[in-house]
Design an enzyme around this catalytic site. Structure first.
Site, short mmCIF file in Angstrom:
data_model
loop_
_atom_site.label_atom_id
_atom_site.label_comp_id
_atom_site.label_asym_id
_atom_site.label_seq_id
_atom_site.Cartn_x
_atom_site.Cartn_y
_atom_site.Cartn_z
N LYS A 6 -42.52 43.45 -30.89
CA LYS A 6 -41.82 43.52 -29.60
C LYS A 6 -40.41 44.13 -29.68
O LYS A 6 -39.95 44.75 -28.74
CB LYS A 6 -41.71 42.13 -28.97
CG LYS A 6 -42.99 41.70 -28.29
CD LYS A 6 -42.80 40.37 -27.60
CE LYS A 6 -44.15 39.88 -27.11
NZ LYS A 6 -44.13 38.58 -26.48
N ASP A 50 -42.75 39.39 -19.88
CA ASP A 50 -42.83 38.00 -20.36
C ASP A 50 -41.88 37.10 -19.57
O ASP A 50 -42.22 35.96 -19.25
CB ASP A 50 -42.42 37.92 -21.84
CG ASP A 50 -43.58 38.26 -22.78
OD1 ASP A 50 -44.74 38.17 -22.35
OD2 ASP A 50 -43.30 38.61 -23.93
P1 NAP Z 1 -42.19 35.18 -33.11
O1 NAP Z 1 -41.29 36.25 -32.61
O2 NAP Z 1 -42.92 35.36 -34.40
O3 NAP Z 1 -41.29 33.84 -33.23
C1 NAP Z 1 -41.81 32.64 -33.65
C2 NAP Z 1 -40.70 31.59 -33.74
O4 NAP Z 1 -41.36 30.39 -34.12
C3 NAP Z 1 -39.65 31.89 -34.79
O5 NAP Z 1 -38.40 31.46 -34.34
C4 NAP Z 1 -40.12 31.04 -35.98
O6 NAP Z 1 -39.07 30.56 -36.77
C5 NAP Z 1 -40.70 29.84 -35.26
N1 NAP Z 1 -41.66 29.17 -36.12
C6 NAP Z 1 -42.71 29.73 -36.77
N2 NAP Z 1 -43.36 28.79 -37.47
C7 NAP Z 1 -42.71 27.62 -37.26
C8 NAP Z 1 -42.89 26.29 -37.71
N3 NAP Z 1 -43.90 25.99 -38.54
N4 NAP Z 1 -42.05 25.34 -37.27
C9 NAP Z 1 -41.04 25.65 -36.45
N5 NAP Z 1 -40.78 26.89 -35.99
C10 NAP Z 1 -41.62 27.86 -36.39
O7 NAP Z 1 -43.30 34.83 -32.04
P2 NAP Z 1 -43.18 34.98 -30.45
O8 NAP Z 1 -43.61 36.32 -30.03
O9 NAP Z 1 -41.84 34.49 -30.03
O10 NAP Z 1 -44.33 33.98 -29.96
C11 NAP Z 1 -44.18 32.59 -30.08
C12 NAP Z 1 -45.38 31.91 -29.41
O11 NAP Z 1 -45.36 32.17 -28.00
C13 NAP Z 1 -46.72 32.42 -29.93
O12 NAP Z 1 -47.60 31.33 -30.07
C14 NAP Z 1 -47.20 33.34 -28.82
O13 NAP Z 1 -48.63 33.39 -28.75
C15 NAP Z 1 -46.63 32.64 -27.60
N6 NAP Z 1 -46.48 33.58 -26.48
C16 NAP Z 1 -47.22 33.33 -25.37
C17 NAP Z 1 -47.11 34.19 -24.28
C18 NAP Z 1 -47.90 33.91 -23.06
O14 NAP Z 1 -48.04 34.80 -22.22
N7 NAP Z 1 -48.41 32.71 -22.88
C19 NAP Z 1 -46.25 35.30 -24.35
C20 NAP Z 1 -45.50 35.50 -25.50
C21 NAP Z 1 -45.63 34.63 -26.57
P3 NAP Z 1 -38.65 31.28 -38.16
O15 NAP Z 1 -37.81 32.43 -37.75
O16 NAP Z 1 -37.95 30.20 -38.89
O17 NAP Z 1 -39.95 31.71 -38.81
#
Ligand code: NAP
Length: 498
Positions: free
Chosen positions: A297, A333
């Site tokens: 992204k 989003d």
């Molecule tokens: P991302 O950019 O990879 O960010 C993930 C975040 O989660 C990072 O801050 C990471 O921390 C943290 N994290 C990962 N593993 C963790 C753990 N075990 N414990 C605590 N924190 C943890 O992902 P994203 O794009 O933001 O997406 C996050 C979630 O939102 C995903 O599940 C995605 O499917 C969902 N989402 C849903 C929609 C929707 O339309 N419903 C839209 C967008 C995203 P670190 O930096 O420490 O690794």
């Protein structure tokens, strides 16, 4: 058999015994225009195959693949020759698929022969020479299947299909693996003789083979033509996504000639340069739009010609529009995230909101909720890593480990914990959630995460990520098509996914 006569979807059937093979064929007929009998899968080859082939009503392709070309038998060249010499091409609807190395030792009815070459390791450097070698045989159809290690490996395969079309040859060209799915779905519309489908998810006979019911009812393969607008989801991984279900159903319901595919992209820069940007791409295709998900992204922003100011402020793009020779970036989003909250909160002004996670989704959440004048705190497992984001938006940042959400109006999970390899896990405990009003998990698959179960148990209102997904998809649909995405459709589609 002419190009028009043969089917577009070939269901490949690989079974150990004749009864199972017959049973699989009976099920395949519903989806298949032609069935490939992978005879190398049989533990015992019957003396006479005529009875079997005559009992099946569908056109057939007979295949007896050796192990080194992806087959299930360690057969010698002599055994393969004996096998083919022992069977009769007694009917117009029976085709043989023979590997290129056997061609000179057999004398079949060449008008019903597919001559094939497989490479399960990647795209060979001499792909064009392989094509030329196969093209020098008398076979009616050439088949080349290679393995795509990245989505850009689809380019030489599409080029081969284009070349065969120019030269008036029949070809089946496929990039195997998840990164090659575009060749399986778009190949026939570009001139590929047919595409292969599995009977179901469990019985794929090659990597990345999409099941035949999905080829028909999800991707609507029969409707894809030169004019079809192509859209897709760019990410890694992407195969779990339900976005193809939402967008393809939207195209059908709104009568748009479009198809939406998963694009498994490892190297976003190469993908944008070689396949997406109209000024540099090496592929002539009707690409109109992209959804972008983790981990791309932020990375995609540098490849775009224009980014809407909101997406620029958020610092992430989840939607790309290909407009003439320019790429435009948007973020849907943020609006998608707010949409389900509007029916649950009279106002978000001064609401106490906790956001867990500091990645792309958290950025959009912070930006959108700040616009609503909510009072935000960011919670992360690693505060040092999360602090720059908190400082950028001037909000406080705390450690997740010792957090209590008692008194919060809204707790948002913007981490992947609860889905994929983290299914069954929760980023926080029920005890930590106790005393908060509403818990919103952005994860949509599974619909009910462990976090939501725990939240429900301690008396919180709960909200899953599917409503957000549909809301942001609706905005993407509008950007790509200029059409509204109807309310009735979104209701129907959510029932379908759940
Ligand atoms: P991302 O950019 O990879 O960010 C993930 C975040 O989660 C990072 O801050 C990471 O921390 C943290 N994290 C990962 N593993 C963790 C753990 N075990 N414990 C605590 N924190 C943890 O992902 P994203 O794009 O933001 O997406 C996050 C979630 O939102 C995903 O599940 C995605 O499917 C969902 N989402 C849903 C929609 C929707 O339309 N419903 C839209 C967008 C995203 P670190 O930096 O420490 O690794």
């Amino acid at each position: 058999m002419t190009h028009k006569q043969i089917a577009r979807i070939c269901v490949s059937v690989c079974e150990k015994d004749l009864d199972s093979l017959r049973d699989a064929c009976e099920r395949a007929v519903e989806w298949a225009d032609v069935i490939e009998l992978r005879l190398d899968c049989l533990e015992a080859i019957p003396e006479d195959l005529t009875e079997l082939t005559q009992s099946l009503s569908c056109p057939l392709i007979l295949t007896f693949r050796p192990a080194e070309q992806g087959g299930h038998r360690n057969s010698t060249d002599e055994e393969r020759q004996r096998f083919w010499s022992s069977i009769a091409q007694h009917s117009d609807s029976i085709w043989w698929d023979i590997e290129g190395d056997l061609v000179h030792d057999l004398e079949p009815d060449w008008s019903r022969v597919i001559v094939s070459h497989h490479d399960f390791s990647g795209v060979p450097n001499d792909l064009e020479q392989i094509y030329e070698r196969l093209a020098r045989t008398p076979a009616a159809v050439l088949k080349i299947a290679v393995h795509a290690n990245d989505i850009v490996d689809c380019i030489p395969i599409f080029n081969l299909i284009d070349r065969a079309r120019r030269e008036g040859r029949n070809i089946i060209a496929i990039a195997m693996g998840n990164a090659g799915i575009a060749t399986r779905v778009l190949g026939p519309s570009r001139g590929s003789f047919l595409t292969y489908g599995a009977l179901d998810d469990e019985s794929a006979t090659a990597p990345g083979q999409v099941n035949a019911p999905k080829l028909r009812s999800l991707y609507h393969l029969d409707k894809i033509d030169d004019e079809t607008m192509i859209c897709g989801l760019v990410g890694l991984p992407v195969m779990h996504s339900v976005s193809p279900y939402i967008h393809n159903a939207a195209f059908v319901s709104e009568r748009v000639n479009g198809v939406y595919l998963p694009f498994e992209v490892h190297d976003a820069q190469q993908f944008f340069k070689r396949m997406v940007h109209p000024r540099t791409r090496e592929l002539n295709w009707n690409l109109r739009g992209l959804s972008v998900t983790a981990p791309h992204k932020q990375a995609v922003m540098e490849f775009l010609n224009w980014i809407e100011p909101d997406a620029e402020e958020i610092g992430a793009v989840n939607t790309v529009v290909v407009e003439n020779d320019r790429l435009l970036g948007y973020n849907t989003d943020a609006a998608g995230l707010i949409h389900p909250l509007l029916s649950r909160f009279a106002t978000l002004r001064d609401a106490r909101v906790a956001i867990i996670g500091a990645g792309g989704a958290a950025r959009a959440a912070i930006w959108a909720l700040q616009r609503q004048k909510a009072e935000l705190t960011l919670f992360a497992r690693d505060v040092t890593k999360a602090r720059p984001l908190a400082e950028l938006f001037a909000i406080s940042c705390s450690s997740l480990a010792d957090a209590s959400f008692n008194g919060y109006d809204l707790v948002i999970n913007a981490t992947p914990v609860g889905s994929g390899t983290y299914t069954g896990q929760s980023p926080v405990t029920g005890e930590q959630l106790s005393g908060s009003r509403c818990v919103y998990d952005l994860i949509y698959n599974p619909a009910e995460t462990q976090l939501l179960r725990e939240a429900h148990e301690v008396g919180c209102q709960t909200l899953g990520g599917l409503e957000m997904l549909v809301a942001q998809a609706r905005l993407q649909f509008e950007l790509w098509t200029g059409k509204k995405f109807s309310h009735e459709f979104s209701q129907m589609n959510m029932d379908f996914i759940l």
